[in-house]
Write a protein that holds these residues in place. Structure first.
Motif, short mmCIF file in Angstrom:
data_model
loop_
_atom_site.label_atom_id
_atom_site.label_comp_id
_atom_site.label_asym_id
_atom_site.label_seq_id
_atom_site.Cartn_x
_atom_site.Cartn_y
_atom_site.Cartn_z
N VAL A 139 0.75 -1.25 0.07
CA VAL A 139 0.11 -0.03 0.16
C VAL A 139 0.98 1.10 0.03
N GLU A 140 1.88 1.22 0.89
CA GLU A 140 2.75 2.43 1.05
C GLU A 140 3.48 2.88 -0.30
N ASN A 141 3.80 1.63 -0.98
CA ASN A 141 4.64 1.58 -1.94
C ASN A 141 3.76 2.43 -3.45
N VAL A 142 2.58 1.85 -3.53
CA VAL A 142 1.59 2.16 -4.68
C VAL A 142 0.99 3.22 -4.36
N ARG A 143 0.24 3.40 -3.20
CA ARG A 143 -0.69 4.50 -2.84
C ARG A 143 0.21 5.85 -2.36
N LEU A 144 1.07 5.59 -1.79
CA LEU A 144 1.70 6.72 -1.05
C LEU A 144 2.97 7.25 -1.85
N TYR A 145 3.98 6.28 -2.11
CA TYR A 145 5.37 6.80 -2.73
C TYR A 145 5.11 7.15 -4.16
N VAL A 146 4.16 6.56 -4.87
CA VAL A 146 3.82 6.70 -6.34
C VAL A 146 3.16 8.28 -6.49
N TYR A 147 2.23 8.48 -5.55
CA TYR A 147 1.44 9.41 -5.64
C TYR A 147 2.49 10.81 -5.09
N LEU A 148 3.36 10.51 -4.25
CA LEU A 148 4.31 11.44 -3.89
C LEU A 148 5.36 11.65 -4.87
N GLU A 149 5.58 10.55 -5.56
CA GLU A 149 6.70 11.05 -6.76
C GLU A 149 6.29 11.69 -7.62
N HIS A 150 4.80 11.86 -8.00
CA HIS A 150 4.27 12.68 -9.01
C HIS A 150 4.03 14.08 -8.56
N THR A 151 3.36 14.11 -7.49
CA THR A 151 3.01 15.31 -6.97
C THR A 151 4.16 16.13 -6.44
N LEU A 152 5.02 15.76 -5.98
CA LEU A 152 6.25 16.66 -5.53
C LEU A 152 7.33 16.79 -6.76
N ALA A 153 7.12 16.30 -7.77
CA ALA A 153 7.98 16.53 -8.93
C ALA A 153 8.48 18.04 -8.85
N ASP A 154 7.63 19.06 -8.84
CA ASP A 154 8.01 20.64 -8.98
C ASP A 154 8.40 21.04 -7.69
N ASP A 155 8.46 20.33 -6.63
CA ASP A 155 9.32 20.65 -5.33
C ASP A 155 10.48 20.11 -5.02
N PRO A 156 11.44 20.36 -5.44
CA PRO A 156 12.71 19.59 -5.31
C PRO A 156 13.22 19.03 -4.12
N ALA A 157 13.02 19.88 -3.08
CA ALA A 157 13.45 19.56 -1.56
C ALA A 157 12.57 18.63 -1.08
N SER A 158 11.42 18.73 -1.37
CA SER A 158 10.35 17.70 -0.77
C SER A 158 10.33 16.33 -1.67
N HIS A 159 10.67 16.52 -2.95
CA HIS A 159 10.86 15.34 -3.80
C HIS A 159 12.19 14.34 -3.22
N ALA A 160 13.20 15.37 -3.10
CA ALA A 160 14.67 14.74 -2.49
C ALA A 160 14.28 13.94 -1.05
N LEU A 161 13.77 14.52 -0.42
CA LEU A 161 13.11 13.97 0.84
C LEU A 161 12.42 12.85 0.84
N MET A 162 11.37 12.84 0.13
CA MET A 162 10.59 11.61 -0.33
C MET A 162 11.44 10.41 -0.99
N ARG A 163 12.24 10.72 -1.85
CA ARG A 163 13.03 9.61 -2.31
C ARG A 163 14.15 9.29 -1.35
N GLU A 164 14.74 10.08 -0.47
CA GLU A 164 15.53 9.38 0.67
C GLU A 164 14.80 8.61 1.55
N PHE A 165 13.57 9.00 1.60
CA PHE A 165 12.78 7.85 2.64
C PHE A 165 12.73 6.56 1.90
N ARG A 166 12.20 6.68 0.65
CA ARG A 166 11.98 5.42 -0.34
C ARG A 166 13.10 4.82 -0.15
N HIS A 167 14.18 5.11 -0.44
CA HIS A 167 15.53 4.44 -0.53
C HIS A 167 15.93 3.88 0.92
#
Length: 177
Positions: free
Chosen positions: A90-118
């Protein structure tokens, strides 16, 4: 199929209901850009409930192991494994994929989300290895000697991860403006 439907935000209609008409661009609002994954107002609440249930199960595993009830601990480990896999899906599909796309224009938040995912990928590998190592805990007494120490280490990593997710990551999940 219900789980997959829920994961992807589909809703069940009546079995004999006519197919829904194609959505216009305006109706597609609320989806993460480039996906059909919609914001779900109860997703974070659902994930937090999962966390509480998994932590309770983990505590029960520890209690059983410390009481030398390794057969019981093994059964609880299997329940924890199933709960964890469902949560991560659920987290990978519903949260991370959603955040990956919605945060694309916010480099700091996008990088933070990617760090969490990694980071979650790394923790996930360790937890899966732990679960695989102790899958036969109830049948193999030799595993009991190292189990509690390994359980405590995994538990500390999971508790820290859960705290950081709830405090830092989950607040990034918001409806598309």
């Amino acid at each position: 199929m219900f789980l997959l439907d829920w994961l992807f935000g589909r809703r069940h209609g009546k079995p004999d209901a006519a197919p829904a008409p194609a959505r216009s661009l305006k109706e597609a609002d609320g989806c993460a850009p480039g996906t059909s994954i919609r914001y779900s107002a109860d997703l974070v609440e659902h994930l937090v409930r999962d966390h509480h249930a998994m932590l309770e199960c983990f505590a029960a595993i520890g209690k059983a192991a410390r009481g030398a009830r390794f057969g019981e601990a093994a059964l609880l480990l299997e329940r924890f494994r199933a709960d964890l896999h469902g949560h991560l899906l659920v987290e990978n599909v519903r949260l991370y994929v959603y955040l990956e796309h919605t945060l694309a224009d916010d480099p700091a938040s996008h990088a933070l989300m990617r760090e969490f995912r990694h980071d979650m990928d790394e923790i996930g590998k360790k937890v899966v290895a732990f679960l695989a190592r102790y899958a036969r805990l109830g049948e193999d007494p030799a595993l009991a000697a190292s189990f509690v120490a390994d359980l405590d280490a995994v538990g500390a990593a999971l508790a820290d991860r859960i705290r950081r997710e709830e405090d830092v990551l989950y607040p990034l999940y918001a409806p598309v403006a």
